[in-house]
Design an enzyme around this catalytic site. Structure first.
Site, mmCIF file in Angstrom:
data_model
loop_
_atom_site.group_PDB
_atom_site.id
_atom_site.type_symbol
_atom_site.label_atom_id
_atom_site.label_comp_id
_atom_site.label_asym_id
_atom_site.label_seq_id
_atom_site.Cartn_x
_atom_site.Cartn_y
_atom_site.Cartn_z
ATOM 1 N N THR A 232 -21.503 21.563 -26.623
ATOM 2 C CA THR A 232 -22.626 20.639 -26.766
ATOM 3 C C THR A 232 -23.526 20.734 -25.541
ATOM 4 O OG1 THR A 232 -21.683 18.715 -25.606
ATOM 5 C CG2 THR A 232 -21.081 19.012 -27.927
ATOM 6 N N ASP A 233 -24.776 20.359 -25.704
ATOM 7 C CA ASP A 233 -25.614 20.115 -24.536
ATOM 8 C C ASP A 233 -25.095 18.834 -23.875
ATOM 9 O OD1 ASP A 233 -27.626 20.301 -22.659
ATOM 10 O OD2 ASP A 233 -29.246 20.523 -24.107
#
Length: 581
Positions: free
Chosen positions: A283-284
């Site tokens: 994920t960011d």
């Protein structure tokens, strides 16, 4: 399950045996811990040891310091870990993403302006060498976003181009350079930023392209990198792609559309299914509002893994987030199969990097003498070459160039930058560097004192304000100065959805009243879209970065000693007809 012999892992039977045996020996808590990548801001050894050992973390990111300190930090990280850690950095423009004294080479926008992919490969090479020297094994780059919207300041200088093929060429070149150091690489930010102008740090992004448009642009970029086996990981952005959500679920409501980090459709159906990506999906940053605004934290944390992401980037409160993830596993939000699949990919990446073997033979961190590569002469030369090739003359419609000390000795210099609070209310080091460089080059320099400068010198008063807004005699100004240099060094993210040129005070004397009076050169030292705020400029240059090599070559080019080699894209005119005049 995961095919560890296929791209991008290409593991041997021995590597796979280590992955399988390690997975089989792990407790549920240890598996859950592998999903997390911490962000080390405290820089406290006891805290680091506690996080790595008691929460069984899979990876680390950190705040930049000198190469020496980052090296010792990363050595300590690995000493604390039972299973070798993935240690990541953001080397998007050079080794300065791995350590504060690393070599900046060029932004992606500058690479794109160079006209070929040589600079991008140099950026990847320097990034890899310097990151590896400090003990990093994973780089969160290249950025594969496409700058379709000139208003988007998140990827303005971080995207190679508005042209799909140029993004592909430069991404592949960057990876070629990076591969020479053996680091894992990640493409980001899937499904693609640059279509709209919003910042995912502040709001969920939306890629509003149709399925067909997306497939021919962002999809083509990712498909090429995946098919060629060039990327080990993909970073999912907090960016929605409504067209594909509706393709797989025509009945989906607007309030059910999720960012990629939480969307099974975008992760499992599109990225895993249609594009065939077999590597790690991370994920960011999970503190960004593009994710936090989508659902409660207790659902986000396990929801990202359930959606198909393998690693969760950063935590808020580790006890709480670890608890949310464990509860998601116990309640079935994260199934046993999904957890094992994620951890298998994480261990698979570690095996590809031979971290298990390096741990055995004591080489997880390279010899310390490798630090001599950080900002070495070779890398400095590559940075200098990049500056020479990328600086771009956007327009010189009144044919004012060349402007040199021999013909325009008396220079009035204005530097507009972010408010001084960004630098602790201290003097602007870029401003001081510009002054010294211009004086050394032969100009008689008078530095403009902005309202910020006057307040720091004299305090807040009516007189200070008046000095900031009263121009004085135009004829006297024209008699006193031969040329004006306006440097724009404004950038930012996570504070405003659109960063524009901002003068220090209303009706400031900085505003270009002088462009019709004295030969004026306007230079952007950062974003490529600043012409929107100074369309009256007749000579405008994009220089891409406020570094010494850039200023050195910039002055030579303005004076006519060097040719401008950079190439601009039409988006620099920001859709304004008068910006071209």
């Amino acid at each position: 399950m995961v095919d560890l012999k296929a791209k991008p892992f290409y593991l041997t039977d021995g590597d796979i045996q280590w992955v399988e045996e390690t997975l089989a020996s792990m407790t549920p808590e240890e598996k859950i811990g592998q999903l997390f990548i911490m962000l080390d801001r405290k820089k406290d050894p006891e805290d680091e040891k506690n996080l790595i050992q008691n929460y069984h973390l899979g990876g680390c990111r950190y705040e930049n310091e000198s190469a020496e300190r980052i090296y010792e930090q990363n050595r300590y990280y690995q000493e604390c870990a039972k299973i070798p850690l993935l240690i990541a950095c953001n080397c998007e423009s050079g080794g300065n993403g791995a350590c504060s004294d690393g070599t900046y080479v060029a932004t992606a926008a500058a690479c794109g302006a160079s006209g070929d992919d040589k600079i991008a490969e140099d950026v990847g090479y320097v990034s890899g060498v310097e990151a590896a020297a400090v003990g990093v094994n994973w780089n969160f780059a290249p950025i594969c976003d496409i700058k379709f919207n000139w208003r988007n300041t998140v990827v303005n200088t971080r995207a190679y181009s508005s042209q799909t093929e140029k993004v592909i060429e430069n991404s592949l070149a960057y990876i070629r350079g990076m591969r020479r150091s053996g680091l894992a690489v990640s493409a980001k930010h899937f499904p693609g930023d640059g279509v709209e102008e919003l910042d995912q740090h502040l709001v969920m992004g939306t890629n509003n392209l149709s399925c067909e448009e997306w497939a021919e642009t962002f999809g083509k970029v990712y498909q090429t990198l995946i098919d060629e086996g060039e990327i080990d990981a993909v970073m999912a952005g907090h960016i929605a792609l409504p067209s594909y959500e509706r393709k797989y679920n025509p009945e989906v409501r607007d309030d059910e559309i999720l960012p990629a980090t939480l969307s099974p459709v975008l992760i499992q159906n599109l990225l895993r299914g249609e594009l065939g990506f077999n590597g790690v999906i991370v994920t960011d940053a999970s503190h960004m509002a593009g994710m936090t605004g989508a659902m409660p934290r207790s659902r986000q944390v396990p929801g990202a893994i359930a959606a198909g992401c393998d690693m969760f980037l950063f935590f808020n409160d580790i006890d709480e987030d670890f608890g949310y993830m464990m509860e998601g596993y116990r309640s079935g939000i994260i199934t046993e199969e999904r957890l094992n699949e994620a951890v298998t990919r994480i261990l698979g990446l570690k095996a590809k990097l031979k971290l298990h073997e390096k741990k055995q033979n004591g080489t997880l961190i390279p010899p310390k003498d490798g630090l001599k590569a950080v900002h070495c002469a070779e890398h400095a030369a590559l940075a200098d070459a990049a500056a020479k090739r990328t600086i771009t003359l956007v327009k010189d419609t009144k044919h004012q160039l060349p402007i040199a000390p021999e013909t325009h000795k008396r220079a009035y210099v204005i530097v507009v930058s972010n408010p001084p609070i960004f630098r602790g209310n201290k003097e602007d080091p870029v401003k001081d560097m510009i002054r010294s460089k211009m004086e050394a080059y032969g100009y008689e320099v008078t530095m403009h004192r902005s309202y910020y400068d006057l307040v720091l010198e004299e305090g807040i008063s009516k007189e200070t304000l008046l000095k900031s807004v009263l121009i004085g005699s135009v004829e006297e100004f024209k008699a006193k100065y031969d040329a004006v240099f306006l440097f724009i060094n404004m950038s930012g993210y996570a504070q405003a959805n659109n960063v524009r040129l901002e003068w220090s005070v209303k009706h400031s004397t900085e505003i270009p009243w002088y462009v019709q009076e004295v030969p004026t050169v306007v230079i952007s030292l950062n974003y490529t879209n600043h012409l929107i705020d100074v369309p009256m400029a007749k000579t405008f240059i994009n220089a891409y970065a406020p570094t010494e090599p850039v200023i050195d070559h910039l002055l030579k080019k303005i004076a006519g000693e060097e040719a401008f080699e950079g190439q601009y894209e039409e988006s620099v005119f920001c859709g304004r007809w008068d910006a071209r005049t």
